[in-house]
Design an enzyme around this catalytic site. Structure first.
Site, mmCIF file in Angstrom:
data_model
loop_
_atom_site.group_PDB
_atom_site.id
_atom_site.type_symbol
_atom_site.label_atom_id
_atom_site.label_comp_id
_atom_site.label_asym_id
_atom_site.label_seq_id
_atom_site.Cartn_x
_atom_site.Cartn_y
_atom_site.Cartn_z
ATOM 1 C CE LYS A 199 -4.090 1.518 0.084
ATOM 2 N NZ LYS A 199 -5.192 1.036 -0.729
ATOM 3 C CE LYS B 102 -2.272 -12.267 -5.628
ATOM 4 N NZ LYS B 102 -2.597 -11.252 -4.579
ATOM 5 C CE LYS C 214 -13.969 -6.756 -6.521
ATOM 6 N NZ LYS C 214 -14.301 -5.953 -5.272
#
Ligand code: TRP
Length: 353
Positions: free
Chosen positions: A117, A204, A207
């Site tokens: 993040k 990867k 979503k």
């Protein structure tokens, strides 16, 4: 240990709304395998964890029900496995609080979720979410509480969660060293979890990257998604299929690699090998390859979609088992929390009877 000698398995998935092929082949498939063994399986939806980046109201409950319906449609059985919702076990929060007292901030700052993040914010300061929350930094502590509260022996997770499980082991070890043997330290996660690349050819499937193939995608959607997989970018080494060392995926353009990976997971071996041969001899066949992959994906999805839409497995069914499973896991969890309270020295709770 719950029933004499049975291994205790625990894993969780955040309610992201849709279960995709990355979730399935990275984790759910392993849940199903373990469910068949003589083990005590706890699987939960990590709805507290879903809050670590929240900035406004989100329909997390609806997402949770949807995800659980998909779990059940995939074959997870709420009778053989104890499937519950993290927030129905609020004593997890109490254990997280206790564990937080012995967890160094420096340790947490090395956590992958937090670091990822941070990297995103550095790249784009307008990144959505409340990235620097206490909750996000504490993500691994809460996860440690999930794991340790049921005294798990084995924690099957995808590759991206391995570090968090290792942190849980560290935290448990530290707790035991300070306060005496109280928590069971789970086994290290084996390194063979499959990481499925994204349909866009990135490393990867995820979503937030908008590159997923979903278990509830219908035939038309599957075909459209598979057709859109890029086959012309430069070769990126995908390496070997770590779940099956016999399946060697040669260096291919990343998108082509994804198609082959899907084929190796879903199609009969002969079909896979035939296409591998075609690749080696350099023919032009991507149109057919995509059609074949799409067919196998749709075949795989069809029974899942059917079970998902079965009214017998609707929201009422889900809520019923959530209620009864929460009742099953609660005494196990409270036992752990009470032992920790005692070990630390604040003493057992006086109101829990
Ligand atoms: N962090 C996991 C994920 O993002 C979900 C999770 C929460 C979990 N608690 C856990 C997984 C405990 C295994 C064990 O998918």
């Amino acid at each position: 240990m719950s029933e004499a000698g049975k291994k205790i398995i625990l894993s969780g998935i955040r309610p992201t709304g849709r279960l995709h092929y990355g979730n399935y082949f990275g984790a759910v498939r392993e849940f199903l395998r373990l469910q068949e063994q003589d083990a005590r399986c706890y699987y939960f939806v990590a709805d507290y964890h879903a809050l670590t980046t929240i900035t406004e109201r989100r329909e997390i409950y609806a997402d949770t029900l949807h995800m659980l319906r998909t779990y059940v449609a995939c074959g997870l059985d709420p009778v053989r496995s104890i499937i519950y919702r993290q927030s129905d076990l609020p004593c997890t929060a109490e254990l997280a609080l206790l564990l937080g007292m012995i967890t160094n901030i420096g340790h947490l700052e090395r956590g992958t979720t937090y670091k990822d993040k941070m990297a995103k914010i550095e790249a784009d300061p307008r990144t959505e979410g409340n990235p620097l929350s206490y909750g996000l930094l504490g993500y691994p502590v809460l996860m440690a509480a999930d794991i340790l509260i049921v005294q798990a022996d084995i924690v099957p997770v995808g590759d991206d969660q391995r570090q968090h499980v290792e942190m849980a082991c560290d935290i448990a070890g530290k707790f035991n060293a300070r306060f005496g043997e109280t928590l069971k330290i789970p086994a290290a996660v084996d390194r063979n979890a499959l990481r499925l690349p994204g349909l866009d050819g990135s490393m990867k499937m995820g979503k937030s990257d908008n590159n997923t193939l979903d278990l509830l995608d219908d035939e038309a959607t599957v075909l459209k998604k598979v057709k859109s997989v890029p086959t012309t970018t430069d070769p990126e080494p995908l390496g070997t299929d770590s779940n099956d060392p016999d399946v060697v995926i040669p260096k291919m353009p990343a998108g082509v690699g994804v198609l082959y990976r899907l084929l190796s997971l879903l199609a009969p071996e002969a079909v896979y090998l035939e296409y591998l041969e075609a690749y080696r001899s350099g023919g032009k066949f991507y149109g057919n390859l995509k059609k074949t992959v799409a067919e196998h994906v749709s075949q795989f999805n069809a029974p899942i979609i059917e079970r998902f839409n079965d009214p017998a497995h609707g929201d009422a069914f889900i809520e019923d088992f959530l209620r009864s499973n929460a009742q099953k896991v609660t005494p196990v969890a409270l036992d752990t929390v009470e032992s920790c309270r005692e070990a630390i020295g604040i003493g057992r709770s006086l109101y829990r009877a």
